[in-house]
Design an enzyme around this catalytic site. Structure first.
Site, short mmCIF file in Angstrom:
data_model
loop_
_atom_site.label_atom_id
_atom_site.label_comp_id
_atom_site.label_asym_id
_atom_site.label_seq_id
_atom_site.Cartn_x
_atom_site.Cartn_y
_atom_site.Cartn_z
N ASP A 164 108.32 51.11 -5.32
CA ASP A 164 108.06 51.53 -6.63
C ASP A 164 109.07 52.75 -7.00
O ASP A 164 109.95 53.15 -6.35
CB ASP A 164 106.55 52.16 -6.56
N SER A 165 108.95 53.22 -8.19
CA SER A 165 109.68 54.44 -8.67
C SER A 165 109.33 55.69 -7.76
O SER A 165 110.10 56.65 -7.97
CB SER A 165 109.56 54.49 -10.10
N GLU A 224 103.79 62.59 -9.73
CA GLU A 224 105.19 62.71 -9.00
C GLU A 224 105.22 64.07 -8.38
O GLU A 224 106.11 64.67 -7.46
CB GLU A 224 106.33 62.48 -9.46
N CYS A 284 99.73 51.14 -14.59
CA CYS A 284 100.80 51.91 -13.91
C CYS A 284 100.30 52.30 -12.72
O CYS A 284 99.16 52.63 -12.60
CB CYS A 284 101.38 53.00 -14.56
N HIS A 289 101.00 54.54 -10.76
CA HIS A 289 100.62 56.04 -10.38
C HIS A 289 99.46 56.19 -10.92
O HIS A 289 98.70 57.29 -10.45
CB HIS A 289 101.62 56.84 -11.10
N CYS A 306 104.92 48.10 -8.74
CA CYS A 306 105.42 48.92 -10.08
C CYS A 306 105.35 47.87 -11.48
O CYS A 306 106.07 46.89 -11.33
CB CYS A 306 106.84 49.55 -9.87
N1 DGL Z 1 104.49 53.29 -10.89
C1 DGL Z 1 105.38 52.72 -12.19
C2 DGL Z 1 104.37 51.59 -12.78
O1 DGL Z 1 103.71 50.97 -12.42
C3 DGL Z 1 105.88 53.83 -12.72
C4 DGL Z 1 106.98 53.58 -13.78
C5 DGL Z 1 107.72 54.77 -13.94
O2 DGL Z 1 108.41 55.24 -13.00
O3 DGL Z 1 107.83 55.26 -14.93
O4 DGL Z 1 104.90 51.20 -13.88
#
Ligand code: DGL
Length: 268
Positions: A10-11, A151, A183, A185, A73
């Protein structure tokens, strides 16, 4: 091959909400998780930039001998999964916008969906919307700033509420009874979201369905890890270890286990 690890990325730490479900369902698998925090957030980046990063991460995973990659993600799934499946010789599992279960469960006919700009721009979201949201009204909202909250470990309190309220109160006025967390997150913000929306709005997190899909695929490919021991997972961040570890501490209650992070530089 069955004992080969499963790659997951993931990011940032959002994908840990997916890892947690996968691990609960498949404890014997060994997961290698990458929080690509050097490139976080993905949401505002171009599809080409996300695809390129997906390629680099996939190369790393292939070198590590993974048997499958989970893109934990939504944004990266939208931007890259189709192409990565064509370019790499292993299966990929991605995130699904959970519009179908939301539409089936809704009584008011109003569904909210929070996701990144990149996810909403993707063809997959458009197709899923067309297919499953014919009989309901979908209230879509870009969750600007929410990835950054998670984050930095700010998942409760006044700052968190101030970012969430302008997104959620208009949906509440529209009488949504389902909110899709589009998302990975956002499940970290579930408590803060429910405090605003009230307990009559059901939050839909697609992570358990993704874990079931991973299991189905491993069974189908006869690649389930049958080892008698629990897999020992490895967690990497592509950003600074010190600040990432601090954030992780704040998220640990939700993750439920202590995670040991290591630094990873793909440029080496
Ligand atoms: N967890 C990512 C998602 O599901 C986040 C994306 C991001 O870094 O903007 O979209």
């Amino acid at each position: 091959m069955n004992e080969a690890p499963v790659g997951i990325f993931d990011s940032g730490f959002g994908g840990l909400s997916v890892w947690k479900e996968c691990k609960a369902l498949l404890p014997k698998e060994q997961f290698i998780y990458i929080a690509d925090q050097a490139y976080c957030p993905y949401g505002p980046k171009s599809q080409e930039a996300i695809l390129q990063r997906g390629r680099e991460l996939s190369h790393f995973f292939i070198q590590k001998g993974v048997k499958l990659i989970v893109i934990a993600c939504n944004t990266a799934t939208a931007a890259a999964i189709k192409q990565l499946r064509e370019e790499f010789p292993i299966p990929f599992v991605g995130m699904e916008p959970a519009i179908k279960p939301a539409a089936l469960a809704s009584k008011t006919g109003h569904i909210g969906i929070l996701a990144t700009a990149g996810t909403f721009a993707g063809q997959h979201f458009k197709n899923t919307r067309e297919k499953f949201a014919q009989d309901v009204e979908l209230h879509i909202q870009v969750g600007e700033g929410l990835v950054e909250l998670v984050e930095s470990g700010k998942i409760k309190g006044a700052e968190c509420r101030a970012v969430l309220e302008p997104f959620l109160l208009p949906m509440k006025d529209k009488r949504i009874d389902q909110l899709v967390l589009g998302c990975t997150h956002y499940p970290f913000l579930s408590k803060a979201i429910s405090d605003i929306l009230g307990n009559k709005v059901n939050l839909i997190d697609p992570a358990p369905a993704v874990a079931r899909q991973l299991k189905r695929l491993l069974i189908e490919k006869k690649q389930m890890n049958k080892s008698p021991e629990k897999g020992i997972d490895i967690f990497f961040t592509t950003a600074s270890l010190t600040s990432s570890q601090l954030t992780l501490k704040r998220l640990e209650d939700i993750i439920g286990v202590e995670i040991n992070l290591s630094a990873l530089s793909l440029e080496d």
